[in-house]
Design an enzyme around this catalytic site. Sequence first.
Site, short mmCIF file in Angstrom:
data_model
loop_
_atom_site.label_atom_id
_atom_site.label_comp_id
_atom_site.label_asym_id
_atom_site.label_seq_id
_atom_site.Cartn_x
_atom_site.Cartn_y
_atom_site.Cartn_z
N HIS A 1 -12.63 -6.05 1.30
CA HIS A 1 -11.61 -5.01 1.17
C HIS A 1 -11.68 -4.33 -0.21
O HIS A 1 -11.66 -3.11 -0.32
CB HIS A 1 -10.23 -5.63 1.41
N LYS B 1 4.16 -6.37 2.46
CA LYS B 1 3.41 -5.83 3.61
C LYS B 1 2.68 -6.99 4.27
O LYS B 1 1.92 -7.72 3.60
CB LYS B 1 2.39 -4.79 3.14
N ASN C 1 -2.09 3.23 -2.07
CA ASN C 1 -3.19 3.35 -1.11
C ASN C 1 -4.35 4.17 -1.64
O ASN C 1 -5.23 4.57 -0.87
CB ASN C 1 -2.67 4.01 0.17
N HIS D 1 -10.63 1.97 4.22
CA HIS D 1 -10.39 1.38 5.54
C HIS D 1 -11.42 1.89 6.55
O HIS D 1 -11.84 1.16 7.46
CB HIS D 1 -8.97 1.68 6.03
N LYS E 1 2.90 -2.88 -9.67
CA LYS E 1 3.20 -2.94 -8.24
C LYS E 1 4.69 -3.19 -8.01
O LYS E 1 5.32 -2.56 -7.15
CB LYS E 1 2.36 -4.02 -7.55
N GLU F 1 -8.79 -3.56 -7.22
CA GLU F 1 -7.35 -3.27 -7.09
C GLU F 1 -6.69 -3.22 -8.47
O GLU F 1 -5.72 -2.49 -8.67
CB GLU F 1 -6.66 -4.33 -6.21
N ARG G 1 12.35 -14.29 15.15
CA ARG G 1 12.83 -13.02 14.57
C ARG G 1 12.96 -13.04 13.05
O ARG G 1 13.66 -12.24 12.44
CB ARG G 1 14.16 -12.58 15.20
N GLU H 1 7.71 2.37 1.87
CA GLU H 1 6.72 3.45 1.81
C GLU H 1 7.19 4.75 2.46
O GLU H 1 6.51 5.34 3.28
CB GLU H 1 5.40 2.98 2.46
N ARG I 1 5.28 4.69 -2.72
CA ARG I 1 4.49 3.47 -2.48
C ARG I 1 3.12 3.80 -1.90
O ARG I 1 2.15 3.07 -2.11
CB ARG I 1 5.25 2.51 -1.56
N HIS J 1 -7.80 3.90 -0.16
CA HIS J 1 -7.73 3.09 1.06
C HIS J 1 -8.08 3.87 2.33
O HIS J 1 -8.55 3.27 3.30
CB HIS J 1 -6.34 2.47 1.22
P1 NAD Z 1 -9.64 -13.14 1.60
O1 NAD Z 1 -8.28 -13.59 1.88
O2 NAD Z 1 -10.58 -13.01 2.74
O3 NAD Z 1 -10.27 -14.11 0.50
C1 NAD Z 1 -11.59 -13.89 0.07
C2 NAD Z 1 -12.45 -15.14 0.23
O4 NAD Z 1 -12.15 -16.04 -0.83
C3 NAD Z 1 -12.21 -15.92 1.51
O5 NAD Z 1 -13.43 -16.44 1.96
C4 NAD Z 1 -11.29 -17.03 1.06
O6 NAD Z 1 -11.33 -18.16 1.89
C5 NAD Z 1 -11.84 -17.33 -0.30
N1 NAD Z 1 -10.93 -17.94 -1.25
C6 NAD Z 1 -9.61 -17.71 -1.39
N2 NAD Z 1 -9.15 -18.34 -2.49
C7 NAD Z 1 -10.19 -18.98 -3.03
C8 NAD Z 1 -10.35 -19.78 -4.17
N3 NAD Z 1 -9.35 -19.99 -5.03
N4 NAD Z 1 -11.56 -20.33 -4.44
C9 NAD Z 1 -12.61 -20.07 -3.60
N5 NAD Z 1 -12.54 -19.29 -2.52
C10 NAD Z 1 -11.34 -18.75 -2.23
O7 NAD Z 1 -9.66 -11.71 0.87
P2 NAD Z 1 -8.75 -11.08 -0.27
O8 NAD Z 1 -9.65 -10.18 -1.01
O9 NAD Z 1 -7.97 -12.09 -1.00
O10 NAD Z 1 -7.71 -10.20 0.56
C11 NAD Z 1 -8.13 -9.14 1.37
C12 NAD Z 1 -7.09 -8.91 2.44
O11 NAD Z 1 -5.85 -8.54 1.82
C13 NAD Z 1 -7.45 -7.79 3.39
O12 NAD Z 1 -7.18 -8.20 4.70
C14 NAD Z 1 -6.50 -6.67 3.00
O13 NAD Z 1 -6.19 -5.83 4.08
C15 NAD Z 1 -5.32 -7.43 2.52
N6 NAD Z 1 -4.47 -6.70 1.57
C16 NAD Z 1 -3.15 -6.67 1.81
C17 NAD Z 1 -2.31 -6.03 0.93
C18 NAD Z 1 -0.83 -6.07 1.14
O14 NAD Z 1 -0.11 -5.37 0.43
N7 NAD Z 1 -0.34 -6.87 2.05
C19 NAD Z 1 -2.83 -5.40 -0.21
C20 NAD Z 1 -4.20 -5.47 -0.42
C21 NAD Z 1 -5.02 -6.12 0.48
N1 GLY Z 2 -1.48 -2.46 -1.03
C1 GLY Z 2 -0.63 -1.35 -0.72
C2 GLY Z 2 0.82 -1.65 -0.71
O1 GLY Z 2 1.22 -2.78 -0.90
O2 GLY Z 2 1.61 -0.79 -0.49
#
Ligand code: NAD
Ligand code: GLY
Length: 363
Positions: free
Chosen positions: A263, A141, A243, A250, A225, A183, A119, A235, A239, A246
């Site tokens: 993404h 998030k 998006n 998405h 942010k 972003e 939890r 949100e 917030r 997005h």
């Molecule tokens: P990712 O986590 O898939 O990383 C991209 C690629 O880079 C992967 O292959 C990873 O293994 C590689 N990688 C990571 N660090 C590295 C490094 N230092 N050197 C070499 N390779 C490296 O993708 P991302 O773009 O980081 O994140 C996208 C994800 O984040 C999506 O799932 C999206 O929905 C999510 N997201 C979440 C939020 C949130 O607020 N929680 C906001 C934006 C995006």
């Molecule tokens: N990436 C959108 C949020 O964090 O709200």
Amino acid sequence: MKTLNVDLGERSYPIYIGQKLLSQAELLTRHIAGKQALIVTNETVAPLYLEKVAAMLPASIQHHAVILPDGEKYKNLDVLNKIYDALLTHAFDRSVTLIALGGGVIGDMCGFAAATYQRGVNFIQIPTTLLSQVDSSVGGKTGVNHALGKNMIGAFHQPQCVIADTDTLNTLENKELSAGIAEVIKYGILGDEKFFQWLEINVEKILSRDPATLAYAIERSCQNKADIVAADETESGQRALLNLGHTFGHAIETSVGYGGWLHGEAVGTGMLMAADLSARMGWLNKTDVDKIRHLIKRANLPLRPPQNLNKADFLALMLRDKKSLGGVIRLVLLKKLGHAIISDNYSTEQLHATLDHFLGEEI
Ligand code: NAD
Ligand code: GLY
């Protein structure tokens, strides 16, 4: 090193941004309350940084690592189970701290495991992509995808701190760097026109990984942010502006299959689609649409969705967005550059015109 704060009362936390932070063990250990830690990473990041992060933990903290397969297509409940398996195998209790070492996929999954294990336990973000350093590691998030919709299962759960070591970006592929820039551009478009103008001057320096330019882009993005999250953590209002792009993005990601488009790439194209619709509504002027397109292009991001997407399917995916209410798609649109709003005040014809323009044969 620069330290920013996400101001959330008793859940406030620092974001550390700078070079060589993975050599400063104390940045990590000061945020670990108990004597147990699980590092969650993936098979790409582990060979690069796992040893370094594990070395930050003293012998007095019992620690293990779980290495997940790499990719958006593994951001699901099945793979999430591997984190719970590791936690239970090592008999970790409620005092455990999870450490997310990787990009946004790892951060979102590790955070969700932390939100739900017994939890709720503590977790720390060590983001290693530009996208995760400027966006996903901040704000709490967390979650995973469902086959029918992106990030559909999740929770709000804030980390204890974010450690963004900009040196980790040196190993990132160019395509991933560009996805992160999408972003960064987002913050300029939605609410910080001066930052947008700064990006128009500096985008090539970010692409060339100039350390000072990168650090400034990360700081300014995180500050934007942090301010929005502090004002609206869960949100209920502004917030949702984060998006921007997005709902379209998405829909692209889900229709091409998770991982088919990055993404950030989908968000970049999605922002252009939102800008196009905003212009059709008479809000954003044509010059600013062109400025946005030009900057996204210079960041080496795609300017339109893949060409085999069906409009009805695309609309159905947009309707599944978490902002939709009562069967109505709510979109983040632009009154002007630097001023985004959430609106369902567009005509169906205008939305269809934007989709026809981007999904059709030619632009
Ligand atoms: P990712 O986590 O898939 O990383 C991209 C690629 O880079 C992967 O292959 C990873 O293994 C590689 N990688 C990571 N660090 C590295 C490094 N230092 N050197 C070499 N390779 C490296 O993708 P991302 O773009 O980081 O994140 C996208 C994800 O984040 C999506 O799932 C999206 O929905 C999510 N997201 C979440 C939020 C949130 O607020 N929680 C906001 C934006 C995006
Ligand atoms: N990436 C959108 C949020 O964090 O709200």
